[in-house]
Design a protein around this motif. Structure first.
Motif, PDB file in Angstrom:
ATOM      1  N   CYS A  35       0.836  -1.197   0.000  1.00 19.43           N
ATOM      2  CA  CYS A  35       0.000   0.000   0.000  1.00 19.43           C
ATOM      3  C   CYS A  35       0.871   1.247   0.000  1.00 19.43           C
ATOM      4  O   CYS A  35       1.763   1.395   0.830  1.00 19.43           O
ATOM      5  N   LEU A  36       0.602   2.141  -0.960  1.00 17.50           N
ATOM      6  CA  LEU A  36       1.335   3.405  -1.037  1.00 17.50           C
ATOM      7  C   LEU A  36       0.476   4.494  -0.417  1.00 17.50           C
ATOM      8  O   LEU A  36      -0.665   4.701  -0.837  1.00 17.50           O
ATOM      9  N   LEU A  37       1.017   5.149   0.580  1.00 22.35           N
ATOM     10  CA  LEU A  37       0.278   6.206   1.264  1.00 22.35           C
ATOM     11  C   LEU A  37       1.058   7.505   1.176  1.00 22.35           C
ATOM     12  O   LEU A  37       2.267   7.493   0.938  1.00 22.35           O
ATOM     13  N   GLY A  38       0.331   8.588   1.416  1.00 22.84           N
ATOM     14  CA  GLY A  38       1.026   9.873   1.414  1.00 22.84           C
ATOM     15  C   GLY A  38       0.108  10.981   0.984  1.00 22.84           C
ATOM     16  O   GLY A  38      -0.951  10.721   0.408  1.00 22.84           O
ATOM     17  N   PRO A  39       0.488  12.230   1.243  1.00 24.55           N
ATOM     18  CA  PRO A  39      -0.350  13.360   0.858  1.00 24.55           C
ATOM     19  C   PRO A  39      -0.440  13.485  -0.661  1.00 24.55           C
ATOM     20  O   PRO A  39       0.385  12.918  -1.380  1.00 24.55           O
ATOM     21  N   SER A  40      -1.447  14.212  -1.156  1.00 27.93           N
ATOM     22  CA  SER A  40      -1.552  14.384  -2.608  1.00 27.93           C
ATOM     23  C   SER A  40      -0.355  15.202  -3.085  1.00 27.93           C
ATOM     24  O   SER A  40       0.127  16.077  -2.380  1.00 27.93           O
ATOM     25  N   GLY A  41       0.130  14.847  -4.278  1.00 26.32           N
ATOM     26  CA  GLY A  41       1.318  15.498  -4.790  1.00 26.32           C
ATOM     27  C   GLY A  41       2.604  14.857  -4.314  1.00 26.32           C
ATOM     28  O   GLY A  41       3.700  15.339  -4.615  1.00 26.32           O
ATOM     29  N   SER A  42       2.485  13.756  -3.575  1.00 23.77           N
ATOM     30  CA  SER A  42       3.702  13.113  -3.070  1.00 23.77           C
ATOM     31  C   SER A  42       4.349  12.234  -4.127  1.00 23.77           C
ATOM     32  O   SER A  42       5.462  11.768  -3.953  1.00 23.77           O
ATOM     33  N   PHE A 222       5.193   4.903   2.917  1.00 23.10           N
ATOM     34  CA  PHE A 222       4.761   6.282   3.052  1.00 23.10           C
ATOM     35  C   PHE A 222       5.655   7.158   2.200  1.00 23.10           C
ATOM     36  O   PHE A 222       6.881   7.174   2.351  1.00 23.10           O
ATOM     37  N   MET A 223       5.024   7.891   1.257  1.00 22.87           N
ATOM     38  CA  MET A 223       5.798   8.755   0.355  1.00 22.87           C
ATOM     39  C   MET A 223       5.444  10.214   0.616  1.00 22.87           C
ATOM     40  O   MET A 223       4.319  10.539   0.987  1.00 22.87           O
ATOM     41  N   ASP A 224       6.449  11.080   0.403  1.00 27.47           N
ATOM     42  CA  ASP A 224       6.204  12.517   0.480  1.00 27.47           C
ATOM     43  C   ASP A 224       7.233  13.235  -0.377  1.00 27.47           C
ATOM     44  O   ASP A 224       8.408  12.895  -0.361  1.00 27.47           O
ATOM     45  N   GLU A 225       6.778  14.174  -1.167  1.00 23.71           N
ATOM     46  CA  GLU A 225       7.635  14.990  -2.031  1.00 23.71           C
ATOM     47  C   GLU A 225       8.602  14.156  -2.868  1.00 23.71           C
ATOM     48  O   GLU A 225       9.782  14.496  -3.003  1.00 23.71           O
ATOM     49  N   GLY A 226       8.075  13.058  -3.433  1.00 23.57           N
ATOM     50  CA  GLY A 226       8.864  12.285  -4.378  1.00 23.57           C
ATOM     51  C   GLY A 226       9.881  11.338  -3.779  1.00 23.57           C
ATOM     52  O   GLY A 226      10.723  10.809  -4.513  1.00 23.57           O
ATOM     53  N   VAL A 227       9.844  11.137  -2.494  1.00 21.80           N
ATOM     54  CA  VAL A 227      10.757  10.149  -1.898  1.00 21.80           C
ATOM     55  C   VAL A 227       9.961   9.219  -0.970  1.00 21.80           C
ATOM     56  O   VAL A 227       8.887   9.565  -0.488  1.00 21.80           O
ATOM     57  N   VAL A 228      10.535   8.006  -0.758  1.00 16.92           N
ATOM     58  CA  VAL A 228       9.938   7.096   0.210  1.00 16.92           C
ATOM     59  C   VAL A 228      10.435   7.520   1.582  1.00 16.92           C
ATOM     60  O   VAL A 228      11.634   7.510   1.846  1.00 16.92           O
ATOM     61  N   VAL A 229       9.525   7.944   2.428  1.00 14.07           N
ATOM     62  CA  VAL A 229       9.909   8.397   3.757  1.00 14.07           C
ATOM     63  C   VAL A 229      10.099   7.209   4.688  1.00 14.07           C
ATOM     64  O   VAL A 229      11.052   7.143   5.463  1.00 14.07           O
ATOM     65  N   GLU A 230       9.205   6.281   4.583  1.00 14.12           N
ATOM     66  CA  GLU A 230       9.205   5.158   5.505  1.00 14.12           C
ATOM     67  C   GLU A 230       8.498   3.980   4.865  1.00 14.12           C
ATOM     68  O   GLU A 230       7.486   4.150   4.189  1.00 14.12           O
ATOM     69  N   ALA A 231       9.035   2.782   5.041  1.00 12.43           N
ATOM     70  CA  ALA A 231       8.392   1.592   4.492  1.00 12.43           C
ATOM     71  C   ALA A 231       8.576   0.426   5.442  1.00 12.43           C
ATOM     72  O   ALA A 231       9.565   0.363   6.167  1.00 12.43           O
ATOM     73  N   GLY A 232       7.614  -0.464   5.461  1.00 11.69           N
ATOM     74  CA  GLY A 232       7.733  -1.647   6.298  1.00 11.69           C
ATOM     75  C   GLY A 232       6.395  -2.259   6.616  1.00 11.69           C
ATOM     76  O   GLY A 232       5.409  -2.015   5.917  1.00 11.69           O
ATOM     77  N   ASP A 233       6.363  -3.040   7.687  1.00  9.19           N
ATOM     78  CA  ASP A 233       5.142  -3.686   8.147  1.00  9.19           C
ATOM     79  C   ASP A 233       4.093  -2.612   8.449  1.00  9.19           C
ATOM     80  O   ASP A 233       4.375  -1.679   9.190  1.00  9.19           O
ATOM     81  N   PRO A 234       2.879  -2.714   7.858  1.00 12.35           N
ATOM     82  CA  PRO A 234       1.859  -1.673   8.071  1.00 12.35           C
ATOM     83  C   PRO A 234       1.569  -1.443   9.550  1.00 12.35           C
ATOM     84  O   PRO A 234       1.344  -0.297   9.966  1.00 12.35           O
ATOM     85  N   ARG A 235       1.543  -2.510  10.338  1.00 14.41           N
ATOM     86  CA  ARG A 235       1.232  -2.343  11.762  1.00 14.41           C
ATOM     87  C   ARG A 235       2.281  -1.453  12.439  1.00 14.41           C
ATOM     88  O   ARG A 235       1.979  -0.676  13.332  1.00 14.41           O
ATOM     89  N   GLN A 236       3.529  -1.609  11.948  1.00 13.64           N
ATOM     90  CA  GLN A 236       4.611  -0.791  12.479  1.00 13.64           C
ATOM     91  C   GLN A 236       4.523   0.652  11.956  1.00 13.64           C
ATOM     92  O   GLN A 236       4.465   1.605  12.725  1.00 13.64           O
ATOM     93  N   VAL A 237       4.479   0.764  10.600  1.00 13.26           N
ATOM     94  CA  VAL A 237       4.536   2.090   9.973  1.00 13.26           C
ATOM     95  C   VAL A 237       3.318   2.942  10.344  1.00 13.26           C
ATOM     96  O   VAL A 237       3.442   4.144  10.575  1.00 13.26           O
ATOM     97  N   LEU A 238       2.156   2.282  10.430  1.00  7.51           N
ATOM     98  CA  LEU A 238       0.937   3.053  10.659  1.00  7.51           C
ATOM     99  C   LEU A 238       0.629   3.262  12.138  1.00  7.51           C
ATOM    100  O   LEU A 238      -0.077   4.188  12.497  1.00  7.51           O
ATOM    101  N   ALA A 239       1.176   2.372  12.981  1.00  6.47           N
ATOM    102  CA  ALA A 239       0.885   2.511  14.412  1.00  6.47           C
ATOM    103  C   ALA A 239       1.969   3.313  15.125  1.00  6.47           C
ATOM    104  O   ALA A 239       1.676   4.238  15.878  1.00  6.47           O
ATOM    105  N   GLU A 240       3.237   2.937  14.879  1.00 10.22           N
ATOM    106  CA  GLU A 240       4.319   3.658  15.548  1.00 10.22           C
ATOM    107  C   GLU A 240       5.358   4.113  14.536  1.00 10.22           C
ATOM    108  O   GLU A 240       6.454   3.546  14.452  1.00 10.22           O
TER     109      GLU A 240
END
Lengths: 254, 320
Positions: A35-42, A222-240
């Motif tokens: 799943c790719l997440l992030g603000p619009s324009g990311s 998680f992407m922002d401004e054209g770069v991957v900020v953070e990636a990994g297990d969703p439970r990890q990335v989305l919770a902490e």
């Protein structure tokens, strides 16, 4: 060892002077849901479109199932392929759009059998049987003869999923599949995607549905401004989340 | 004094039962008056024309169904059909070329439209009619060598009918290409993207997905073009291509009955144009598939309905 389904190394893309992808590295293994997440324009939608070469990549390397999509490699050079050759490679990659993009002049059934009969050379009767089965799977067995304008947004999106599945893809790309839907119609579409994931389909999903990403995703990016900020297990990335930017985004979305 | 807080009570009596209230539509008295005046004026005009001895209705009657007129009619009809077919096919090709990313194709298409839209049709017709004055022979071969594959006398190849067809068809192609281009551009780019994502090649995408949707935008102006073409064929009388107008002119050159012969021509052109509107309505319905739009009633139906409304009758039967 087989190649990952999607492998991106330093993918860059610019529109004029604006660099929208600044070197994306990403791996999606077979059978995984990313799943790719992030603000619009990311740049997340742009990256998704690069995977099946709807957007041309300006730098870096992007392979699907070990094969370059829009290019042919000769030594250290990548030669752009002709449209016909790109079309050949896109057959195995299904895509679902935010605005459905069903063909309005064709019924649901005709939408689904179009590519199998015209591109894959499947006989009409065989394609029809398969299409009816697919429409049944997405819960629209009784809507085969309807035109898109006669269907609700959620139904249209499920027809679009059936249409993409009719080419028996090995990878499915979803570009904000529920963003244009009324809230009460989102559930039906997510259910279909959930079942697809459970059946082992490899999926890359650009979404704002945090719940879906947490529940179904094998990785969250998680992407922002054209770069991957953070990636990994969703439970990890989305919770902490480790990064401040991820945390700021999630606090606004949740 | 009227109580401002309950204005609704003032006009309806307190004892009026809401279920039995009848709604009276606006009465259009001025429309009735206008209709009576128009009908009277038209009747006067028709009456004066009918009684005008200079019109020679007997001559109109003699020539209306004459063999010579039918010959011209046949030529006019096939010329219209062939020129439109040529115009539409070539026009579609040029439209696709103009939208191409290939600069050579784009340049050629733009040049074509510039030439054929930029010069008067009458000039083009005369040009093709007298092309033999420019080239005595038509040859196909390799330029700057003596190798020729094909050679023919221009006059035997470019008969007046063929010259007329070329002039009308090429001119039409320039206009049709702009109509088709607008149609193609009206289709959401997402449609082509969806087709590409399914592995469809550009040519297949154009044929199966984009053009059928563009048709909805293309058909109404092309219907217009067809009607225009039918009437523009009259211009080819200048190179005597034996169309309806040429034959009419031949007749009045001999009997000097110009006005009656023009009435014969007008009656036939009007009749043909009326007939042409029928396939257009049919095509519009066919390519409107999948669009939930009402109002597909035929023009005649709409006019009858208008009469009904004019009469102030309540139009209870549905429009479909």
């Amino acid at each position: 060892m087989t190649a990952p389904m999607v492998l991106a190394e330093g993918v860059r893309k610019r529109f004029g002077r604006l660099e929208v992808l600044k070197g994306i590295d990403l791996t999606v293994e077979r059978g995984q849901v990313c799943c790719l997440l992030g603000p619009s324009g990311s740049g997340k939608s742009t990256f998704l479109r690069c995977i099946n070469h709807l957007e041309k990549v300006d730098g870096g390397k992007l392979t699907v199932d070990g094969e370059l999509v829009g290019y042919r490699q000769q030594g250290s050079r990548l030669h752009e392929l002709r449209e016909r050759e790109v079309a050949e490679r896109r057959r195995d990659i299904g895509m679902v759009f935010q605005r459905f993009n069903l063909f309005p002049h064709m019924t649901a059934l005709e939408n689904v059998i179009e590519a199998p009969t015209k591109v894959a050379g499947v006989s009409r009767s065989e394609a029809r049987d398969q299409a009816r089965h697919l429409l049944q799977q997405v819960g629209l067995g009784d809507r085969a003869g309807h035109y898109p304008a006669q269907l609700s947004g959620g139904q249209q999106q499920r027809v679009a999923i059936a249409r993409a599945l009719a080419m028996k893809p090995k990878l499915m790309l979803f570009d904000e599949p529920t963003s244009a839907l009324d809230p009460e119609l989102v559930g039906d579409v997510l259910d279909v995607m959930r079942r697809l994931a459970a059946d082992g389909m490899t999926m890359v999903v650009v979404t704002h549905e945090i719940g879906f990403a947490r529940e179904v995703g094998d990785t969250a990016v998680f992407m922002d401004e054209g770069v991957v900020v953070e990636a990994g297990d969703p439970r990890q990335v989305l919770a902490e989340p480790e990064q401040e930017r991820t945390r700021a985004f999630l606090s606004k979305v949740l | 004094m009227i109580d401002a807080a309950s204005p609704a009570r003032t006009s309806l009596g307190d004892d009026a039962d809401a279920h039995s209230i009848e709604i009276v539509p606006v009465r259009h008295y001025a429309r009735w008056a206008a209709a009576v005046v128009s009908v009277a004026a038209l009747a006067g005009l028709i009456g004066s024309l009918a009684k005008n001895g200079n019109l020679h209705w007997d001559i109109v009657g003699t020539y209306l169904f004459a063999g010579l007129i039918f010959d011209g009619l046949a030529t006019t009809l096939w010329l219209t059909a062939a020129a439109m077919a040529l115009g539409l096919c070539l026009g579609t090709l040029i439209a696709v070329m103009r939208l191409s990313t290939n600069p050579v194709l784009y340049g050629l298409a733009t040049f074509f439209v510039w030439i054929f839209r930029g010069t008067p049709l009458l000039v083009q017709i005369i040009f093709w009619g007298y092309a033999a004055a420019l080239y005595k022979y038509v040859m196909i071969g390799i330029p700057f060598t003596h190798i020729t594959f094909f050679k023919a006398e221009t006059n035997s190849l470019l008969t007046p009918a063929i010259a007329a067809l070329l002039a009308l068809g090429l001119n039409e192609a320039a206009y049709a290409s702009e109509i088709v281009r607008a149609g193609i551009q009206s289709v959401d780019p997402g449609q082509a993207e969806a087709a590409h994502s399914l592995g469809m090649r550009p040519a297949l995408t154009m044929r199966r997905i984009v053009l059928p949707q563009a048709m909805r935008v293309i058909i109404p102006p092309m219907g217009n073009e067809t009607i225009n073409m039918l009437k523009m064929t009259a211009l080819v009388s200048i190179i005597s291509a034996h169309d309806l107008m040429s034959n009419i002119q031949d007749v009045y050159a001999q009997n000097y009955q110009i006005i009656p012969m023009l009435v014969v021509a007008s009656v036939w052109y009007l009749a043909l144009v009326t007939l042409l509107s029928i396939p257009q309505a049919w095509l519009e319905r066919r390519y409107g598939r999948g669009t939930a739009r009402a109002g597909n009633a035929s023009p005649l139906r709409r006019m009858l309905q208008g009469t009904a409304l004019l009469a102030g009758r309540k139009n209870k039967e549905g429009t479909r």
